[in-house]
Design an enzyme around this catalytic site. Structure first.
Site, mmCIF file in Angstrom:
data_model
loop_
_atom_site.group_PDB
_atom_site.id
_atom_site.type_symbol
_atom_site.label_atom_id
_atom_site.label_comp_id
_atom_site.label_asym_id
_atom_site.label_seq_id
_atom_site.Cartn_x
_atom_site.Cartn_y
_atom_site.Cartn_z
ATOM 1 N N LYS A 161 0.852 -1.190 0.000
ATOM 2 C CA LYS A 161 0.000 0.000 0.000
ATOM 3 C C LYS A 161 0.886 1.237 0.000
ATOM 4 C CE LYS A 161 -1.835 -1.134 4.032
ATOM 5 N NZ LYS A 161 -1.277 -2.463 4.280
ATOM 6 N N CYS A 220 -4.408 2.627 -8.217
ATOM 7 C CA CYS A 220 -4.753 1.206 -8.323
ATOM 8 C C CYS A 220 -6.247 0.922 -8.377
ATOM 9 C CB CYS A 220 -4.119 0.440 -7.167
ATOM 10 S SG CYS A 220 -2.325 0.393 -7.318
ATOM 11 N N LYS A 242 -8.321 2.013 -11.615
ATOM 12 C CA LYS A 242 -7.962 1.326 -12.864
ATOM 13 C C LYS A 242 -8.174 -0.179 -12.741
ATOM 14 C CE LYS A 242 -2.964 0.510 -12.485
ATOM 15 N NZ LYS A 242 -3.071 -0.914 -12.165
HETATM 16 P P1 NAD Z 1 4.745 3.980 -11.526
HETATM 17 O O1 NAD Z 1 4.090 4.714 -12.614
HETATM 18 O O2 NAD Z 1 5.075 4.659 -10.243
HETATM 19 O O3 NAD Z 1 6.110 3.343 -12.068
HETATM 20 C C1 NAD Z 1 6.231 2.677 -13.280
HETATM 21 C C2 NAD Z 1 7.636 2.945 -13.824
HETATM 22 O O4 NAD Z 1 7.865 2.093 -14.945
HETATM 23 C C3 NAD Z 1 7.855 4.362 -14.310
HETATM 24 O O5 NAD Z 1 8.964 4.910 -13.646
HETATM 25 C C4 NAD Z 1 8.086 4.218 -15.805
HETATM 26 O O6 NAD Z 1 8.980 5.169 -16.319
HETATM 27 C C5 NAD Z 1 8.669 2.825 -15.872
HETATM 28 N N1 NAD Z 1 8.610 2.152 -17.183
HETATM 29 C C6 NAD Z 1 7.600 2.162 -18.089
HETATM 30 N N2 NAD Z 1 7.938 1.398 -19.137
HETATM 31 C C7 NAD Z 1 9.163 0.886 -18.904
HETATM 32 C C8 NAD Z 1 10.032 -0.004 -19.605
HETATM 33 N N3 NAD Z 1 9.681 -0.534 -20.762
HETATM 34 N N4 NAD Z 1 11.216 -0.296 -19.055
HETATM 35 C C9 NAD Z 1 11.574 0.214 -17.858
HETATM 36 N N5 NAD Z 1 10.793 1.041 -17.139
HETATM 37 C C10 NAD Z 1 9.608 1.377 -17.658
HETATM 38 O O7 NAD Z 1 3.834 2.683 -11.272
HETATM 39 P P2 NAD Z 1 3.600 1.894 -9.892
HETATM 40 O O8 NAD Z 1 2.647 2.633 -9.055
HETATM 41 O O9 NAD Z 1 4.926 1.481 -9.335
HETATM 42 O O10 NAD Z 1 2.840 0.606 -10.454
HETATM 43 C C11 NAD Z 1 3.496 -0.391 -11.206
HETATM 44 C C12 NAD Z 1 2.581 -1.598 -11.315
HETATM 45 O O11 NAD Z 1 2.360 -2.147 -10.017
HETATM 46 C C13 NAD Z 1 1.182 -1.278 -11.861
HETATM 47 O O12 NAD Z 1 0.730 -2.365 -12.608
HETATM 48 C C14 NAD Z 1 0.360 -1.115 -10.613
HETATM 49 O O13 NAD Z 1 -0.997 -1.403 -10.839
HETATM 50 C C15 NAD Z 1 0.984 -2.152 -9.713
HETATM 51 N N6 NAD Z 1 0.815 -1.878 -8.274
HETATM 52 C C16 NAD Z 1 0.958 -0.617 -7.793
HETATM 53 C C17 NAD Z 1 0.821 -0.382 -6.434
HETATM 54 C C18 NAD Z 1 0.933 1.016 -5.865
HETATM 55 O O14 NAD Z 1 0.543 1.196 -4.721
HETATM 56 N N7 NAD Z 1 1.439 1.978 -6.599
HETATM 57 C C19 NAD Z 1 0.562 -1.443 -5.560
HETATM 58 C C20 NAD Z 1 0.462 -2.726 -6.089
HETATM 59 C C21 NAD Z 1 0.599 -2.935 -7.447
#
Ligand code: NAD
Length: 450
Positions: free
Chosen positions: A157, A266, A269
């Site tokens: 979280k 999260c 979406k």
């Molecule tokens: P975010 O947007 O903070 O980070 C994603 C990162 O990936 C960005 O820095 C982006 O530049 C990078 N990126 C994109 N394409 C890339 C590539 N081809 N190679 C390397 N880097 C690349 O996203 P987040 O919040 O960390 O979420 C990531 C995933 O985890 C999502 O699917 C989200 O649903 C899931 N998730 C998020 C959370 C949360 O609390 N944020 C919790 C559980 C799961």
């Protein structure tokens, strides 16, 4: 273990730092060169309790490094953790462009066995897509290298991400590959303090589990929000109802707080993506459409109350806003209810002066100078017609009500998080508009025969 994390956002950076902290060598890859530059300079680009020292400590120890070089990163780790974003597409489905790009990078540059781990939240069937993307790249360069794809959704979280990763409730591992299962057990062994937290399952069940968890939590929130609106109409107090139902162990107290609707990167979406998957395969989850509708309406609960109190035309009025982040402990404003409120107020001609302990830089990026920013909570109140509270930061919980009253032009508080006891506000001479609570509880105990 040597680990590559692909995507250095909330999930990737936290996972990378935590995995380095238990002794692994971790390389974090990102396509965002500016982000990698900042991380290399020792700057942590997100607000997350405990993350900064963790990153600093492990970077200094040489266990955690950052790069934009795909080839170097893919060659580094026996484990490739994909943690890139999966934003919603126009039709609500998860956009897998970044996940597929990450997989292609692995296929293009791997030089031996790789366990490729999907940590991003992805629809059922994505592991197959990742497998195909890697296989196609390998075939294109005539390489026959072994690899396994594992579904390992992340449940951390925001606001408690480090703590959640270090002490997970459960770790879901979806794989039918024995060697990959062994590697995953070893990866998570340091995070299982006193009992086994690993739940091994097939890939598709693991993929669905993540969406099911978020959709269930979103459903509880929307249910309580609708119930709060009903309570208000029928003269009941949602806070008492919450306690009354939470005491039932089959229901429990978690996620029963009514408010201004869920936001963040999260829930919105993931609810959309799961609904989309369900529709696509002809098994629609009707309940989720209602969850979304209720949430969209709830994001306007405070503006509705403001309009009811001050009228449709808010020109010349000024509102103080406490809280911008979609929840406390983070600076994340993706899909934050505060954004809907601010836009509603501005559209009606009002001025807004906001304060948030963490999200001010993010708010400046989003709103620029369309709103004013205060350096402290009380400073936001000066000359305001009312205060609206949107995020339940701890520092908003116990204000000096006398001072609050003195600073506001009219002593009116709209509380989208039910932080206070209505009786206390009534005593302080403040008009109080919480969500789903009885207004006149201050008088209730004194009147005989009531
Ligand atoms: P975010 O947007 O903070 O980070 C994603 C990162 O990936 C960005 O820095 C982006 O530049 C990078 N990126 C994109 N394409 C890339 C590539 N081809 N190679 C390397 N880097 C690349 O996203 P987040 O919040 O960390 O979420 C990531 C995933 O985890 C999502 O699917 C989200 O649903 C899931 N998730 C998020 C959370 C949360 O609390 N944020 C919790 C559980 C799961």
């Amino acid at each position: 273990m040597k680990i590559t994390v692909i995507g250095t956002g909330y999930v990737g950076l936290v996972a990378g730092a935590c995995l380095a902290d238990v002794g692994n060598d971790v390389v974090c890859l990102d396509v965002d060169a500016r982000k990698i530059e900042r991380l290399r300079a020792g700057e942590v680009p997100i607000h997350e309790p405990g993350l900064e020292p963790l990153v600093a400590r492990n970077a200094a120890a040489g266990r955690l490094s950052f790069t934009t070089d795909v080839a170097e990163a893919v060659r580094f780790g026996a484990l490739q953790l994909i943690a890139v974003g999966t934003p919603p597409d126009e039709d609500g489905s998860a956009d897998l462009e970044h996940v597929v790009a990450a997989a292609q990078g692995v296929g293009r540059h791997m030089d031996g066995y790789r366990v490729v781990v999907n940590k991003s939240t992805v629809p059922v069937g994505t592991a197959d897509r990742v497998r195909r993307a890697i296989a196609a790249e390998l075939a294109a360069r005539g390489a026959a290298l072994p690899f396994a794809v594992v579904a390992n959704p992340e449940f951390l979280k925001e606001g408690a991400a480090v703590e959640d990763f270090m002490r997970p409730d459960r770790v879901i591992i979806g794989t039918d590959d024995e060697e990959a299962a062994r590697v995953m057990r070893a990866l998570y062994a340091p995070f299982q303090r006193n009992h086994e937290r690993l739940i091994l399952m097939d890939v598709r069940s693991a993929e669905l589990t993540k969406y099911a968890a978020n959709a269930m939590l979103a459903t509880r929130i929307s249910f309580m929000n609708e119930l709060a609106n009903l309570a208000e109409r029928v003269g009941a107090d949602i806070e008492l109802v919450r306690r009354g139902i939470g005491a039932d162990p089959r229901i429990g107290y978690h996620f029963l707080y009514p408010g201004v609707g869920y936001g963040g990167s999260c829930f919105p979406k993931d609810v959309k993506a799961l609904a989309r998957t369900a529709r696509d395969v002809g098994v629609p989850l009707d309940v989720l459409a209602a969850v979304e509708r209720a949430n969209d309406a709830q994001k306007r609960v405070v503006s509705r109350k403001i309009v009811k109190r001050f009228g449709q035309d808010l020109a010349g009025r000024r509102f103080a806003l406490w809280g911008l982040a979609f929840k406390p402990g983070t600076d994340d404003m993706r899909e934050a209810p505060s954004r809907v409120l601010v836009e509603d107020l501005l559209a009606r001609g009002a001025a807004v002066c906001a304060y948030d302990p963490a999200a001010m830089p993010e708010a400046r990026r989003i709103f620029g100078d369309r709103i004013a920013y205060a350096a402290a909570p009380l400073a936001a109140l000066d000359g305001a017609d009312a205060l609206a509270i949107v995020t339940e930061w701890k520092e908003f919980r116990g204000p000096d009500f006398a001072e609050l009253r003195a600073r506001l032009r009219t002593p009116v508080v709209f509380d989208g998080r039910n932080l206070y006891e209505p009786a206390d506000l009534a005593r302080a001479g403040i008009e109080y508009y919480p969500v789903g609570r009885l207004q006149a509880r201050a008088e209730a105990p004194t009147g005989a025969g009531r």
